[in-house]
Design a protein around this motif. Structure first.
Motif, PDB file in Angstrom:
ATOM      1  N   GLN A 114       0.834  -1.203   0.000  1.00 55.45           N
ATOM      2  CA  GLN A 114       0.000   0.000   0.000  1.00 55.45           C
ATOM      3  C   GLN A 114       0.872   1.257   0.000  1.00 55.45           C
ATOM      4  OE1 GLN A 114      -3.285   0.637  -0.037  1.00 55.45           O
ATOM      5  NE2 GLN A 114      -4.138  -1.424   0.098  1.00 55.45           N
ATOM      6  N   ALA A 115       1.923   1.245   0.819  1.00 52.04           N
ATOM      7  CA  ALA A 115       2.814   2.403   0.921  1.00 52.04           C
ATOM      8  C   ALA A 115       3.522   2.666  -0.402  1.00 52.04           C
ATOM      9  CB  ALA A 115       3.839   2.171   2.035  1.00 52.04           C
ATOM     10  N   ILE A 116       3.981   1.595  -1.058  1.00 56.56           N
ATOM     11  CA  ILE A 116       4.688   1.748  -2.337  1.00 56.56           C
ATOM     12  C   ILE A 116       3.747   2.277  -3.410  1.00 56.56           C
ATOM     13  CG2 ILE A 116       5.822   0.487  -4.209  1.00 56.56           C
ATOM     14  CD1 ILE A 116       6.968  -1.393  -2.044  1.00 56.56           C
ATOM     15  N   VAL A 117       2.550   1.690  -3.502  1.00 57.38           N
ATOM     16  CA  VAL A 117       1.580   2.129  -4.511  1.00 57.38           C
ATOM     17  C   VAL A 117       1.196   3.587  -4.276  1.00 57.38           C
ATOM     18  CG1 VAL A 117      -0.791   1.840  -5.338  1.00 57.38           C
ATOM     19  CG2 VAL A 117       0.659  -0.161  -5.000  1.00 57.38           C
ATOM     20  N   PHE A 118       0.925   3.933  -3.019  1.00 61.83           N
ATOM     21  CA  PHE A 118       0.539   5.295  -2.669  1.00 61.83           C
ATOM     22  C   PHE A 118       1.658   6.276  -3.019  1.00 61.83           C
ATOM     23  CE2 PHE A 118      -2.809   7.468  -0.304  1.00 61.83           C
ATOM     24  CZ  PHE A 118      -2.235   8.702  -0.043  1.00 61.83           C
ATOM     25  N   GLY A 119       2.882   5.919  -2.627  1.00 62.43           N
ATOM     26  CA  GLY A 119       4.026   6.799  -2.852  1.00 62.43           C
ATOM     27  C   GLY A 119       4.370   6.959  -4.320  1.00 62.43           C
ATOM     28  N   MET A 120       4.410   5.856  -5.064  1.00 60.37           N
ATOM     29  CA  MET A 120       4.811   5.924  -6.468  1.00 60.37           C
ATOM     30  C   MET A 120       3.720   6.530  -7.341  1.00 60.37           C
ATOM     31  SD  MET A 120       7.242   2.648  -7.162  1.00 60.37           S
ATOM     32  CE  MET A 120       7.862   3.438  -8.657  1.00 60.37           C
ATOM     33  N   ASN A 121       2.468   6.359  -6.954  1.00 64.37           N
ATOM     34  CA  ASN A 121       1.392   7.022  -7.676  1.00 64.37           C
ATOM     35  C   ASN A 121       1.501   8.539  -7.520  1.00 64.37           C
ATOM     36  OD1 ASN A 121      -1.319   6.707  -9.120  1.00 64.37           O
ATOM     37  ND2 ASN A 121      -1.890   7.971  -7.381  1.00 64.37           N
TER      38      ASN A 121
END
Length: 336
Positions: free
Chosen positions: A118-125
């Motif tokens: 979730q953190a990676i998707v949120f951050g990279m988005n």
């Protein structure tokens, strides 16, 4: 800022309140920085809340969808698919032979991996959106892109795809461990005692790269599917929103279902190949672990229908998984 600042000292004499207001008016640079800091703090709190709610919602979706996910993987895997006549027979046979808890095999792995994903998707988005705002004029966020107006679908797709690529670093090992545990049937003689034993055995035999078996199949499943999911979700939300750009909970659930089902229909063949590769024995020949080999061999032997096996279970899974995710997301936001 003036009104907020003066409200905080409302009990002070008029002269002091005037001084307070005058200070902000005279020091415009301080006023601007104050606003920026306040805005940044509010944005940071909103991000933390969204991430927490997304993690809770994601875990709820995993738990709700795990039984049908296990059925899907059993039907896809070459080690178990010959044992079942279809999704319903598979479900009933698992419950009868192994007990209802067997439907939740391998669930620990995605639950543990959910928060970092979730953190990676949120951050990279967010990272992709900032890059487009800065370097690609045609894709910049504009007034017409605000709620109630037509979304920029190309922007959504590119940001989602970038986020999908980023989460592969966590997703591939998580999926590998989950799938290997899901196809274990004999409770007396188990290859893996649990997720950590599975990691240990794979690492001992194949090293770190062994944990990324099925990477390219997962890449072609997830990279385009994240972008497509965001596009379908936002398109459905836009079509179902009112004049002010607001959506009801029912329309959000429907949009999530449309996006989930539409995405799976497009990427499902890659999911089948991923499950095959990830459930092969650890010491299987190298060429059998390739994307091209599995696609060509299974198409030659079984035809195109092979790549739809377990699709009904996958689509059915989207209903409880999406409902649990959205419901828990909204409830978590209300409590934090």
């Amino acid at each position: 800022v003036d009104s907020v600042a003066c409200q905080t000292v409302d009990a002070t004499p008029r002269r002091e309140r005037t001084t307070c207001s005058a200070f902000f008016q005279r020091n415009s640079h301080f006023r601007t920085n104050y606003r920026m800091v306040a805005s940044s703090e509010n944005e940071a709190i909103a991000v933390i809340k969204d991430l927490a709610a997304g993690t809770v919602g994601g875990c709820g979706g995993i738990i709700a969808g795990q039984p049908l996910d296990t059925v899907k993987v059993r039907i896809q895997s070459p080690t178990t698919r010959g044992l079942y006549r279809g999704p319903i027979h598979c479900f009933l046979k698992i419950v009868t032979d192994e007990g209802p808890l067997a439907l939740f095999k391998g669930m620990t792995s995605p639950l543990v991996g959910n928060a970092p994903m979730q953190a990676i998707v949120f951050g990279m988005n967010g990272n992709a959106n900032r890059i487009m705002d800065k370097y690609i004029p045609s894709l910049r966020q504009k007034e017409r892109d605000l709620p109630g107006s037509k979304p920029n679908f190309l922007r959504l797709y590119l940001a989602g795809t970038w986020a999908g690529i980023g989460q592969l670093s966590v997703c591939v090992p998580v999926e590998l461990i989950k799938c290997k545990l899901q196809v274990q049937q004999d409770q007396k003689v188990k290859t893996f005692k649990g997720p950590w034993d599975c990691v240990r055995q794979i690492y001992q035999k194949s090293g770190v790269l062994g944990l990324y078996r099925g990477f390219w199949a997962t890449f072609w499943r997830d990279a385009p599917s994240y972008g497509l999911y965001f596009v379908l979700y936002e398109m459905s939300k836009w079509r179902l929103s009112d004049k002010e750009g607001k959506n009801t909970m029912l329309s959000l659930l429907f949009s999530g279902g449309v996006a989930g089902i539409g995405t799976w229909l497009f990427t499902y063949p890659f999911d089948i190949v991923k499950s095959i590769i990830q459930t092969l024995p650890i010491d299987c020949p190298r060429h059998e672990r390739t994307l091209v080999y599995q696609f060509t061999t299974n198409y030659r032997l079984n035809g195109y229908r092979f790549f739809t096996r377990g699709l009904s279970a996958c689509i059915a899974r989207a209903i409880p998984a999406n409902a649990a995710t959205f419901l828990l997301y909204e409830l978590t936001l209300k409590f934090i």
